[in-house]
Scaffold this active site. Structure first.
Site, PDB file in Angstrom:
ATOM      1  N   CYS A   1      -2.920   5.974   8.390  1.00 43.57           N
ATOM      2  CA  CYS A   1      -4.303   5.794   8.527  1.00 43.57           C
ATOM      3  C   CYS A   1      -4.490   4.354   8.154  1.00 43.57           C
ATOM      4  O   CYS A   1      -4.240   3.511   9.417  1.00 43.57           O
ATOM      5  CB  CYS A   1      -4.685   6.508   7.038  1.00 43.57           C
ATOM      6  SG  CYS A   1      -6.458   6.733   7.118  1.00 43.57           S
TER       7      CYS A   1
ATOM      8  N   HIS B   1      -3.157  12.056   7.525  1.00 37.96           N
ATOM      9  CA  HIS B   1      -2.150  11.899   6.428  1.00 37.96           C
ATOM     10  C   HIS B   1      -1.299  12.929   6.687  1.00 37.96           C
ATOM     11  O   HIS B   1      -1.482  14.039   6.077  1.00 37.96           O
ATOM     12  CB  HIS B   1      -3.051  11.804   5.264  1.00 37.96           C
ATOM     13  CG  HIS B   1      -3.711  10.710   4.976  1.00 37.96           C
ATOM     14  ND1 HIS B   1      -3.240   9.583   3.932  1.00 37.96           N
ATOM     15  CD2 HIS B   1      -5.218  10.228   5.385  1.00 37.96           C
ATOM     16  CE1 HIS B   1      -4.174   8.768   3.838  1.00 37.96           C
ATOM     17  NE2 HIS B   1      -5.436   8.981   4.888  1.00 37.96           N
TER      18      HIS B   1
ATOM     19  N   GLY C   1       9.728  18.011 -27.762  1.00 36.90           N
ATOM     20  CA  GLY C   1       9.630  19.499 -27.323  1.00 36.90           C
ATOM     21  C   GLY C   1       9.538  19.705 -25.984  1.00 36.90           C
ATOM     22  O   GLY C   1       9.667  20.794 -25.307  1.00 36.90           O
TER      23      GLY C   1
ATOM     24  N   GLU D   1       1.295  13.174   4.447  1.00 36.37           N
ATOM     25  CA  GLU D   1       1.774  13.524   3.286  1.00 36.37           C
ATOM     26  C   GLU D   1       1.158  14.420   2.277  1.00 36.37           C
ATOM     27  O   GLU D   1       1.702  15.135   1.348  1.00 36.37           O
ATOM     28  CB  GLU D   1       1.851  12.032   2.398  1.00 36.37           C
ATOM     29  CG  GLU D   1       0.398  11.795   1.812  1.00 36.37           C
ATOM     30  CD  GLU D   1      -0.055  10.713   2.808  1.00 36.37           C
ATOM     31  OE1 GLU D   1      -0.921   9.658   2.591  1.00 36.37           O
ATOM     32  OE2 GLU D   1       0.075  10.715   4.095  1.00 36.37           O
TER      33      GLU D   1
END
Length: 522
Positions: free
Chosen positions: A88, A178, A233, A180
C-alpha cells in the site's frame, strides 16, 4: 540493538509507517517460519545495516506520498540489495523514491476489491495464474500512476492500474492491497512466497528453537542470581514462569497475590498447577480481606484500579522482601507492548508503550528485568506454552483483566456481589464450553450491574440484580464484534442463571461492538 541476532540468523525487517495493521504483517511472516521485527520507518541506515535483514517489508500508512512531509523509506532499504516488498503506502513511497509517480485519485478503493493477474510474478507462484481474478482488501486514496524504470505491472484493479508490480532483477515488489489481513484470502501465502521464494529464507522460527534459545539467554543473564516473578494466573506470566523455572530451577520464586477478585476456583488452580504440578517455589499470599476492605464504598472505576494497583505493589514488595536476595524481576511482557508507536507525520513518537504486568514494580524495587517473552505475540506465547507442556485448557483461556472482577462489578464491590458474579460467570462459561464455542470466542464474561429490577418467582415478588452477558470475537483486542449466539443458547444460559444464582432475576446480552464500546464495562 535487539536480541534478534540470537533468535535467527535469517530475519526480515518490517518498517512501520503508521498502519494500524502493521503487526499483522509480522504475524503472517512468523507464521511462515521466518523471524521478523517491526521498527519505525525513521530507523537509521546504520541500524538497518547492523540488523542485517535478509528482506525488508514497507508497511501501509494513513499518510500521503503526495505531501511534502510524508514519511519516506531510509536509503539503506534500496542500497542493501536485499528483496523489498512495499505494501500500500510502502509500494507508493518505493515508487516515488525510485523515480515513479504517485497521484491522488477520484477512484478510491476501501474494503473488498478484485485484482486481475496480468503477468507471471514470483509473488504469485503456485498461487495465482494469469487471467484469474482474485479477491483482496484495499484501503487507499492515492495510487501509483507511473512506474520507476525496471518495474512492470503484474496485476491491476478498477482503482489501481498498478495493483501489483515487480522488478525481478532488483527483487523489488509492490502491492497496492493489504495481504496481511484476513480479508485478502491468499495474502498469507503471498507473503510466504516473498520471504521463501524471493528472499530464499528457509525458515527456522519455531517454538522449539525459541524455547531453547530463550533458556540459554535466561541462564546467561541471571547466572546464579535469584529471580522473583509476579504470577497473576494469566497465560503470559504463567508461561514466563514455567520457562524461567526450566532454565534456572529453584533460583526462581513466584509470588501469587490473591486479591479476592479472581473467578471461582482460579486461585486454587494456580497454586495446584505451579506448586504441586511443576514444583515451582510459590508464595501464595491470601490478601482478599485487605483488598476488599480498601475497596469498600469505592464506586469510581479509575479509583478502583489505582487502589488495586497500589495495594498489589505494597503486598508484592512485602512478600519479596521475605524471600530476600532477589536481583531480578520476571515479567510476561509481550512484543506488542514494546514496539515503538509511530506518528506518520512526525516520525517515531517520543514514547514507547511500556507495559508491566505488575505495574510500577521495577521503579519501586530496583530490580533488573527478565522478560523472556518480549519478542513474542500472544498466539506465539500460547504456542510456547504448549511446547512447555502447560495444560491446553489453561493455555487457551480467555484474557482476564488485571483488576479482576472489580471492573465487572460496576459500582461498589462487596463480597456478596462477587459471590453472585462468580456463580453466574461459572454457569455462562460452562455452557459455552458445553456448546463447543469457547475457542471461537476471544473473550466471554458476565457483569453484575448496579441495577435492580422487579421479578416474579414462585408467585412472589422479587427485587434483584440484573446480570449482563458479554462475548466478543477479535484477533488482537483492539477491535471486537459481539458473538452471535443462537437464541436457544442465550435462553438456556439465562434460565440456568436465574434458577441457580440467588440474587439475579434478569439477564441481558450486550451486542455492542468495539468501537464504540470497549470489551470490558469499566
Amino acid at each position: 540493538m535487539s536480541s534478534a541476532a540470537s533468535l535467527s540468523a535469517e530475519r526480515v525487517l518490517i518498517l512501520d509507517f503508521g498502519s494500524q495493521v502493521t503487526q499483522l504483517i509480522a504475524r503472517r511472516v512468523r507464521e511462515s517460519g521466518v523471524y521478523c521485527e517491526i521498527h519505525p520507518f525513521g530507523m537509521s541506515d546504520e541500524r538497518i545495516r547492523e540488523y542485517d535483514p535478509k528482506a525488508i517489508i514497507l508497511s501501509g500508512s494513513p499518510a500521503s506520498v503526495t505531501e511534502a512531509n510524508g514519511p519516506r523509506a531510509p536509503q539503506a532499504v534500496f542500497d542493501l540489495k536485499v528483496p523489498v516488498l512495499g505494501i500500500c503506502y510502502g509500494q507508493q513511497t518505493m515508487c516515488h523514491q525510485l523515480g515513479g509517480t504517485v497521484s491522488g485519485s477520484d477512484h478510491r478503493e476501501f474494503g473488498r476489491a478484485f485484482i486481475e493477474i496480468k503477468e507471471p510474478c514470483a509473488l504469485f507462484d503456485g498461487l495465482w495464474e494469469i487471467g484469474s481474478k482474485e479477491q483482496v482488501w484495499m484501503s487507499h486514496g492515492d495510487r501509483v500512476t507511473a512506474l520507476p524504470d525496471g518495474f512492470r505491472a503484474v496485476a491491476v484493479s478498477d482503482g489501481a492500474p498498478f495493483a501489483a508490480i515487480a522488478d525481478d532483477s532488483r527483487r523489488m515488489y509492490g502491492v497496492q492491497f493489504h495481504p496481511e489481513v484476513v480479508h485478502t484470502p491468499h495474502g498469507a501465502q503471498l507473503l510466504a512466497n516473498f520471504v521463501h521464494r524471493v528472499a530464499g529464507i528457509e525458515g527456522d522460527w519455531t517454538m522449539a528453537a525459541f524455547k531453547q534459545q530463550a533458556i540459554e539467554k535466561i541462564r546467561a543473564q541471571v547466572g546464579t542470581g535469584k529471580v522473583i516473578c509476579g504470577l497473576s494466573g494469566g497465560v503470559d506470566s504463567s508461561v514466563a514462569a514455567v520457562l524461567i523455572h526450566e532454565a534456572i530451577g529453584d533460583q526462581l520464586t513466584c509470588i501469587f497475590v490473591d486479591t479476592g477478585l479472581m473467578r471461582a476456583g482460579e486461585s486454587e488452580e494456580v497454586v495446584r498447577l505451579f506448586r504441586d504440578h511443576y514444583n515451582i517455589p510459590l508464595v501464595h499470599r491470601e490478601a482478599s480481606d485487605l483488598f476488599l476492605g480498601k475497596l469498600a464504598g469505592v464506586t469510581d472505576p479509575e479509583q478502583k484500579r489505582k487502589i488495586i494497583g497500589g495495594l498489589f505493589i505494597d503486598v508484592f514488595d512485602e512478600e519479596s522482601a521475605k524471600v530476600g536476595g532477589a536481583e531480578f524481576l520476571a515479567q510476561g511482557t509481550l512484543y506488542p507492548d514494546v514496539i515503538e508507536s509511530v506518528s506518520f507525520t512526525g516520525g517515531p513518537s517520543v514514547t514507547i508503550k511500556s507495559h508491566h504486568n505488575v505495574g510500577g514494580l521495577p521503579e519501586r524495587m530496583k530490580l533488573k528485568l527478565v522478560e523472556p517473552l518480549r519478542e513474542l505475540f500472544k498466539d506465539e506465547v500460547r504456542a510456547l506454552g504448549r511446547e512447555l507442556g502447560l495444560p491446553p485448557a489453561f493455555i487457551g483461556r480467555h484474557p482476564f483483566p488485571g483488576p479482576g472482577l472489580a471492573i465487572r462489578v460496576p459500582g461498589e464491590i462487596t463480597p456478596e456481589k462477587l459471590e453472585i458474579l462468580r456463580k453466574a460467570d461459572t454457569i455462562y462459561l460452562e455452557e459455552i464450553r458445553n456448546a463447543g464455542l469457547y475457542d471461537a470466542i476471544w473473550q466471554a464474561f458476565a457483569v453484575l450491574l448496579p441495577v435492580r429490577t422487579v421479578g416474579v418467582m414462585g408467585d412472589g415478588r422479587t427485587y434483584d440484580h440484573v446480570l449482563a452477558l458479554r462475548a466478543v470475537t477479535s484477533t488482537d483486542g483492539m477491535t471486537a464484534d459481539w458473538y452471535p449466539f443462537p437464541h436457544d443458547f442465550l435462553a438456556r444460559v439465562s434460565n440456568r442463571i436465574v434458577n441457580e444464582v440467588r440474587g439475579v432475576n434478569r439477564v441481558v446480552y450486550d451486542i455492542t461492538s468495539k468501537p464504540p464500546g470497549t470489551i470490558e464495562w469499566e
